[in-house]
Design a protein around this motif. Structure first.
Motif, mmCIF file in Angstrom:
data_model
loop_
_atom_site.group_PDB
_atom_site.id
_atom_site.type_symbol
_atom_site.label_atom_id
_atom_site.label_comp_id
_atom_site.label_asym_id
_atom_site.label_seq_id
_atom_site.Cartn_x
_atom_site.Cartn_y
_atom_site.Cartn_z
ATOM 1 N N PRO A 198 0.284 -0.863 0.165
ATOM 2 C CA PRO A 198 0.149 -0.180 -0.181
ATOM 3 C C PRO A 198 0.596 0.798 -0.272
ATOM 4 O O PRO A 198 1.788 1.395 0.776
ATOM 5 C CB PRO A 198 -0.629 -0.186 1.334
ATOM 6 C CG PRO A 198 -0.571 -1.469 1.648
ATOM 7 C CD PRO A 198 1.057 -2.430 1.393
ATOM 8 N N GLU A 199 0.343 2.399 -0.568
ATOM 9 C CA GLU A 199 1.341 3.180 -0.859
ATOM 10 C C GLU A 199 1.277 3.960 0.967
ATOM 11 O O GLU A 199 2.345 5.028 0.806
ATOM 12 C CB GLU A 199 0.606 4.309 -2.146
ATOM 13 C CG GLU A 199 1.194 3.712 -3.797
ATOM 14 C CD GLU A 199 0.286 4.905 -4.222
ATOM 15 O OE1 GLU A 199 -0.104 6.113 -4.482
ATOM 16 O OE2 GLU A 199 0.300 4.476 -5.591
ATOM 17 N N ASN A 200 0.416 4.261 1.260
ATOM 18 C CA ASN A 200 0.131 5.079 2.288
ATOM 19 C C ASN A 200 0.797 3.933 3.993
ATOM 20 O O ASN A 200 -0.292 2.954 3.481
ATOM 21 C CB ASN A 200 -1.096 5.527 3.184
ATOM 22 C CG ASN A 200 -1.145 6.720 3.708
ATOM 23 O OD1 ASN A 200 -0.715 6.398 5.034
ATOM 24 N ND2 ASN A 200 -2.216 7.140 3.953
ATOM 25 N N TYR A 201 1.115 4.187 4.704
ATOM 26 C CA TYR A 201 1.929 3.070 5.028
ATOM 27 C C TYR A 201 0.623 3.017 6.467
ATOM 28 O O TYR A 201 0.607 2.201 6.976
ATOM 29 C CB TYR A 201 3.134 3.436 5.533
ATOM 30 C CG TYR A 201 3.439 4.688 7.579
ATOM 31 C CD1 TYR A 201 2.690 4.217 8.471
ATOM 32 C CD2 TYR A 201 3.110 5.809 7.980
ATOM 33 C CE1 TYR A 201 3.001 5.088 10.274
ATOM 34 C CE2 TYR A 201 2.794 6.832 8.003
ATOM 35 C CZ TYR A 201 2.974 6.049 9.436
ATOM 36 O OH TYR A 201 2.550 7.347 10.865
ATOM 37 N N LEU A 202 -0.271 4.052 6.776
ATOM 38 C CA LEU A 202 -1.514 3.855 7.170
ATOM 39 C C LEU A 202 -2.091 2.616 7.277
ATOM 40 O O LEU A 202 -3.104 2.511 8.272
ATOM 41 C CB LEU A 202 -2.049 5.223 7.523
ATOM 42 C CG LEU A 202 -1.119 6.847 8.093
ATOM 43 C CD1 LEU A 202 -2.064 7.288 7.933
ATOM 44 C CD2 LEU A 202 -1.109 5.898 9.470
ATOM 45 N N ASP A 203 -1.791 2.026 5.586
ATOM 46 C CA ASP A 203 -3.131 1.213 5.106
ATOM 47 C C ASP A 203 -2.267 0.310 5.251
ATOM 48 O O ASP A 203 -2.521 -1.129 4.888
ATOM 49 C CB ASP A 203 -3.415 1.800 3.556
ATOM 50 C CG ASP A 203 -4.120 2.399 3.186
ATOM 51 O OD1 ASP A 203 -4.696 2.798 4.100
ATOM 52 O OD2 ASP A 203 -4.230 3.137 2.267
ATOM 53 N N TRP A 204 -1.307 -0.199 6.985
ATOM 54 C CA TRP A 204 -0.023 -0.948 6.071
ATOM 55 C C TRP A 204 -0.606 -2.388 8.165
ATOM 56 O O TRP A 204 -1.747 -1.301 8.938
ATOM 57 C CB TRP A 204 1.185 -1.107 6.727
ATOM 58 C CG TRP A 204 1.884 -0.776 5.430
ATOM 59 C CD1 TRP A 204 1.146 -0.366 4.160
ATOM 60 C CD2 TRP A 204 3.194 -0.318 5.528
ATOM 61 N NE1 TRP A 204 2.703 0.490 3.320
ATOM 62 C CE2 TRP A 204 3.033 -0.084 4.513
ATOM 63 C CE3 TRP A 204 4.300 -0.135 6.476
ATOM 64 C CZ2 TRP A 204 4.535 0.504 3.860
ATOM 65 C CZ3 TRP A 204 5.759 0.266 6.305
ATOM 66 C CH2 TRP A 204 6.102 0.220 4.426
ATOM 67 N N PRO A 205 -1.514 -3.337 6.902
ATOM 68 C CA PRO A 205 -1.218 -4.335 8.912
ATOM 69 C C PRO A 205 -0.897 -3.152 10.146
ATOM 70 O O PRO A 205 0.880 -3.487 10.052
ATOM 71 C CB PRO A 205 -0.610 -5.190 8.651
ATOM 72 C CG PRO A 205 -1.053 -5.367 7.928
ATOM 73 C CD PRO A 205 -0.493 -4.361 7.445
ATOM 74 N N MET A 206 -1.258 -2.928 11.400
ATOM 75 C CA MET A 206 -1.002 -2.207 12.439
ATOM 76 C C MET A 206 -1.689 -3.014 13.476
ATOM 77 O O MET A 206 -1.836 -3.393 14.082
ATOM 78 C CB MET A 206 -0.881 -0.507 12.586
ATOM 79 C CG MET A 206 -0.627 0.058 11.200
ATOM 80 S SD MET A 206 -0.785 1.983 11.420
ATOM 81 C CE MET A 206 0.379 2.203 12.294
ATOM 82 N N LYS A 207 -0.984 -2.141 14.741
ATOM 83 C CA LYS A 207 -0.906 -2.766 15.910
ATOM 84 C C LYS A 207 -0.612 -3.812 16.367
ATOM 85 O O LYS A 207 0.259 -4.481 16.335
ATOM 86 C CB LYS A 207 -2.365 -2.053 16.785
ATOM 87 C CG LYS A 207 -3.332 -0.765 16.360
ATOM 88 C CD LYS A 207 -4.414 -0.681 17.021
ATOM 89 C CE LYS A 207 -4.270 1.544 17.370
ATOM 90 N NZ LYS A 207 -5.770 1.291 17.221
ATOM 91 N N GLU A 208 -1.981 -5.179 17.284
ATOM 92 C CA GLU A 208 -1.185 -6.552 17.341
ATOM 93 C C GLU A 208 -0.629 -7.243 16.648
ATOM 94 O O GLU A 208 0.333 -7.032 16.896
ATOM 95 C CB GLU A 208 -2.124 -6.998 17.854
ATOM 96 C CG GLU A 208 -3.119 -6.501 19.587
ATOM 97 C CD GLU A 208 -4.261 -5.265 19.362
ATOM 98 O OE1 GLU A 208 -4.295 -4.391 20.019
ATOM 99 O OE2 GLU A 208 -4.342 -4.861 18.055
ATOM 100 N N ARG A 209 -0.917 -6.824 15.477
ATOM 101 C CA ARG A 209 -0.450 -8.137 14.225
ATOM 102 C C ARG A 209 1.160 -7.587 14.363
ATOM 103 O O ARG A 209 1.566 -8.398 14.145
ATOM 104 C CB ARG A 209 -1.295 -8.200 12.666
ATOM 105 C CG ARG A 209 -3.141 -8.915 12.996
ATOM 106 C CD ARG A 209 -3.740 -8.605 11.827
ATOM 107 N NE ARG A 209 -2.382 -9.933 10.854
ATOM 108 C CZ ARG A 209 -2.682 -9.584 9.289
ATOM 109 N NH1 ARG A 209 -3.252 -8.014 8.471
ATOM 110 N NH2 ARG A 209 -1.613 -9.828 8.806
#
Length: 317
Positions: A198-209
């Motif tokens: 994804p171009e925007n890192y905010l769309d990457w898997p975040m938090k627990e994963r």
């Protein structure tokens, strides 16, 4: 709690439990000093260095150009002078910054003053090696900089601070992200498709994963070195931002705390989080940690049996 036994390398003055809670069973040893200087760094390292020998990798975050919060170069230089056959190790970055290519990375090292010792960009020329992840649920292996296998021992020398995605960056983040190769490995850790991220890192898997994935990557390094790896967290200039942010990093809003050292990666990051939470001026860093589910780093390491969350904090004179 009983006074800690004195050791020959450096004197200690007893131990305490930062949280004040009782625990049962065993506890890891985390050594602590409030002083942040080369002499104190050397003393505290001497408490944990019995298995460090041969060719020694010192994994630290050398930072983006002119970053205001990276570890003082003179302190690291004096520290490394006590460790024969040692080199700083790094890998290139996933994001397009000052260390994305090996050429740019080497220029940034010069700008930031990392010129007094060898600096091994372990994934230079895109050379990589796959290290297995034992017991992981996200990964079977992580692709690391190939040169990691050239070292007998590793010292994880970490600037403890906040982090945009991880909440905080301690020892686990330093090797979980930092040893992964700049493109393939770091894409793996971030759980994104190397060929179509994804171009925007905010769309990457975040938090627990993301915390679980990062812990699995760190476990691959820990398993590779076995007992020949130690961890030092320097709690100074603790911005809510990582040294990846360079000159745009937020100014720290809490006082420096000190230096911790341990042979247990979970215990040291747990102790540092407890020290942050015990500080009266840590509101901003706590908010950064909690808004990113950063404490799940500790849970993920515990689930992977990477260390002991119970510890004695032993003060070094």
């Amino acid at each position: 709690m009983a006074d800690a036994k004195k050791i020959t390398q450096a004197p200690v003055i007893g131990s305490k439990n930062v949280t004040g809670t009782n625990y049962t069973g065993t506890a890891a040893k985390v050594y602590f000093t409030e002083k942040i200087d080369a002499e104190s760094l050397i003393k505290i390292y001497q408490c944990v260095n019995s298995e460090i020998f041969g060719k020694v990798a010192i994994k630290l975050h050398t930072g983006e150009k002119n970053g205001p919060n990276i570890l003082p170069r003179d302190m690291v230089q004096k520290f490394m002078a006590q460790i024969p056959n040692s080199a700083i190790v790094e890998c290139n970055t996933l994001y397009h910054g000052d260390r994305y290519t090996t050429e740019d990375h080497r220029e940034t090292l010069k700008v930031n003053g990392w010129t007094f010792c060898p600096v091994d960009i372990m994934d230079a020329d895109e050379k990589t090696v796959d290290l297995p992840v034992r017991g992981g649920k996200h990964h079977k292996f992580i692709t690391m900089g190939a040169n990691i296998v050239n070292y007998d021992s590793m010292i994880v020398l970490t600037h403890f601070k906040g982090h945009a995605m991880g909440g905080f960056g301690g020892s686990m983040k330093n090797i979980g992200i930092g040893n992964a190769s700049g493109h393939r490995g770091k894409n793996q850790v971030h759980l994104v498709d190397e060929k179509n991220p994804p171009e925007n890192y905010l769309d990457w898997p975040m938090k627990e994963r993301f915390m679980e994935s990062m812990a699995e990557s760190a476990k691959a390094t820990c398993d590779y070195f076995g007992k020949k790896i130690v961890f030092i967290n320097v709690m100074r200039r603790m911005s809510v931002d990582c040294d990846c942010a360079g000159t745009s990093a937020a100014e720290p809003t809490m006082k420096d705390i000190g230096i911790c050292a341990s042979t247990d990666i979970l215990a040291i990051d747990q102790a540092c989080c407890d020290l942050v939470y015990s500080a009266s001026d840590s509101h901003d860093l706590k908010e950064r940690i909690e808004s990113r589910a950063g404490l799940h780093q500790l849970t993920a390491m515990k689930d992977l049996k990477m260390g002991n969350p119970q510890y004695e904090l032993i003060t070094v004179k």
